[in-house]
Design a protein around this motif. Structure first.
Motif, PDB file in Angstrom:
ATOM      1  N   ASP A 185       1.110  -1.500   0.010  1.00 34.85           N
ATOM      2  CA  ASP A 185      -0.152   0.046  -0.043  1.00 34.85           C
ATOM      3  C   ASP A 185       0.818   1.024  -0.056  1.00 34.85           C
ATOM      4  O   ASP A 185       0.215   2.360   0.319  1.00 34.85           O
ATOM      5  CB  ASP A 185      -0.914   0.014   1.204  1.00 34.85           C
ATOM      6  CG  ASP A 185      -0.217  -0.104   2.411  1.00 34.85           C
ATOM      7  OD1 ASP A 185       0.894  -0.266   2.682  1.00 34.85           O
ATOM      8  OD2 ASP A 185      -1.159  -0.404   3.398  1.00 34.85           O
ATOM      9  N   ASP A 221      -4.097   5.580 -11.727  1.00 32.59           N
ATOM     10  CA  ASP A 221      -5.192   5.542 -10.719  1.00 32.59           C
ATOM     11  C   ASP A 221      -4.670   4.320  -9.599  1.00 32.59           C
ATOM     12  O   ASP A 221      -4.614   3.042  -9.903  1.00 32.59           O
ATOM     13  CB  ASP A 221      -6.443   4.709 -11.736  1.00 32.59           C
ATOM     14  CG  ASP A 221      -7.612   4.289 -10.893  1.00 32.59           C
ATOM     15  OD1 ASP A 221      -7.676   4.417  -9.830  1.00 32.59           O
ATOM     16  OD2 ASP A 221      -8.595   3.926 -11.440  1.00 32.59           O
ATOM     17  N   ARG A 222      -4.382   4.905  -8.692  1.00 34.05           N
ATOM     18  CA  ARG A 222      -3.624   4.169  -7.745  1.00 34.05           C
ATOM     19  C   ARG A 222      -4.434   3.133  -6.859  1.00 34.05           C
ATOM     20  O   ARG A 222      -4.277   2.220  -6.416  1.00 34.05           O
ATOM     21  CB  ARG A 222      -3.062   5.149  -6.464  1.00 34.05           C
ATOM     22  CG  ARG A 222      -2.254   4.204  -5.399  1.00 34.05           C
ATOM     23  CD  ARG A 222      -1.201   3.591  -6.006  1.00 34.05           C
ATOM     24  NE  ARG A 222      -0.628   2.638  -4.910  1.00 34.05           N
ATOM     25  CZ  ARG A 222      -0.652   1.631  -4.644  1.00 34.05           C
ATOM     26  NH1 ARG A 222      -1.656   0.972  -5.505  1.00 34.05           N
ATOM     27  NH2 ARG A 222      -0.196   0.800  -3.742  1.00 34.05           N
ATOM     28  N   GLY A 223      -5.967   3.766  -6.731  1.00 37.13           N
ATOM     29  CA  GLY A 223      -6.800   2.877  -6.169  1.00 37.13           C
ATOM     30  C   GLY A 223      -6.965   1.769  -6.975  1.00 37.13           C
ATOM     31  O   GLY A 223      -7.749   0.536  -6.206  1.00 37.13           O
ATOM     32  N   THR A 226      -4.253  -3.784  -6.972  1.00 34.47           N
ATOM     33  CA  THR A 226      -4.025  -4.481  -5.901  1.00 34.47           C
ATOM     34  C   THR A 226      -2.883  -5.361  -6.007  1.00 34.47           C
ATOM     35  O   THR A 226      -2.760  -6.301  -6.928  1.00 34.47           O
ATOM     36  CB  THR A 226      -5.483  -5.567  -5.654  1.00 34.47           C
ATOM     37  OG1 THR A 226      -6.630  -4.596  -5.607  1.00 34.47           O
ATOM     38  CG2 THR A 226      -5.389  -6.240  -4.366  1.00 34.47           C
TER      39      THR A 226
END
Length: 317
Positions: A185, A221-223, A226
């Motif tokens: 993260d 788009d970091r979000g 995963t």
């Protein structure tokens, strides 16, 4: 009585801003990573291509989204569409699909000489798909692409019951082996993971996105990214990267070590990744391509999840 779409309504190409693109992309359900807005941004920054995006609509009704990657040399324009369009209608059941294909081909082949379109169409391997593309003057140049869709809607217990026996046994082995799974993260930790992935990719000499491209995708788009790593005691032994796009996700990249392979770390990583995707609202996972001839071991691993195999018509020029 079922309403029949009015095929006389003109199908038109429209520009599409990101907010609307993302909303329609999610509404499509099954979507492809190569058509995601963030993927286009990563291609622009890493490969120097120009991205063109369009919404194909009829009478105000959105029918499909298409993203292409273009390069100009002198008076010649080369356009490539990979796994597009993202359909908002059923391409085999709705007669307007052929008009959508015609609009896409017409947009990128306006001049008889000087415009080239290389198109891996998101159309099933079917005689109707081939007829549609050939009617536009396109001819197949590469055989069909195959992958696996995994439906993430069922409960996790149901998905586990659908696993092939060997896959489920390997997962149980990994769960009892002392391997721990961690979510990546932080950008610095992601970069560390990508260095290990690039080293593995060069060692095994397989094709796939490099670490710089994945990092660019994460920046766009970091979000959506995963990233999970497996650790045995203090050592990193394996990792995977899944990328969300709309209501779907794609298994994009992975690496492992001898210790990770011995401990069945990839089974545990992918299973935990599926759990994370479900928690984030994803409905579909594309396992990122299967080739039983050139990569039989990887194909068996992906097929072991019990998903639905699909094949596309192929790449046309």
């Amino acid at each position: 009585m079922v309403a029949v779409p009015d095929t006389a309504t003109e199908v038109a190409w429209e520009p599409c801003m990101r907010e609307r693109w993302e909303a329609l992309f999610r509404a499509a359900g099954k979507s492809t990573l190569e058509q995601a807005w963030a993927y286009g941004q990563a291609v622009e920054s890493e490969h120097g291509l120009t991205v063109e995006r369009g919404l194909v609509a009829a009478g105000g009704e959105p029918l499909a989204l298409v993203q292409s990657f273009c390069r100009r040399r002198a008076l010649v324009r080369f356009a490539r569409v990979m796994r597009g369009p993202v359909w908002l209608i059923d391409p085999l059941a709705d007669r307007r699909a052929s008009q959508v294909c015609a609009a896409i081909a017409g947009h990128y082949r306006r001049r008889r000489l000087g415009d080239f379109l290389l198109w891996l169409a998101e159309l099933p391997q079917d005689v109707r798909s081939d007829a549609t593309l050939r009617a536009l003057g396109l001819r197949p140049v590469v055989t069909g692409y195959s992958s696996v869709w995994l439906d993430l809607d069922p409960p996790l217990e149901t998905l586990r019951a659908k696993l092939h026996g060997k896959w489920r046994n390997a997962l149980q082995q990994a769960e009892g082996s002392g391997i721990t799974v961690e979510a990546v993260d932080h950008p610095r930790r992601l970069n560390q993971m990508l260095l290990l992935y690039d080293r593995f990719r060069r060692k095994k000499r397989f094709l796939g996105p490099n670490g710089d491209f994945i990092a660019a995708l994460a920046r766009a788009d970091r979000g959506a990214v995963t990233a999970l790593t497996a650790r045995r005691e203090r050592d990193l032994v394996a990792g995977i990267i899944l990328v969300r796009h709309g209501a779907s996700a794609t298994y994009l990249a992975s690496w492992t070590s001898d210790a990770g392979r011995a401990g069945q770390a990839h089974n545990l990583l992918l299973w935990r990744g599926i759990d994370a995707l479900k928690a984030g609202g994803c409905r579909w996972l594309d396992l990122g391509g299967v080739n039983t001839e050139s990569q039989p071991g990887i194909a068996r691993f992906k097929l072991g999840l019990g998903g639905e195999v699909f094949s596309l018509a192929g790449t046309y020029l």
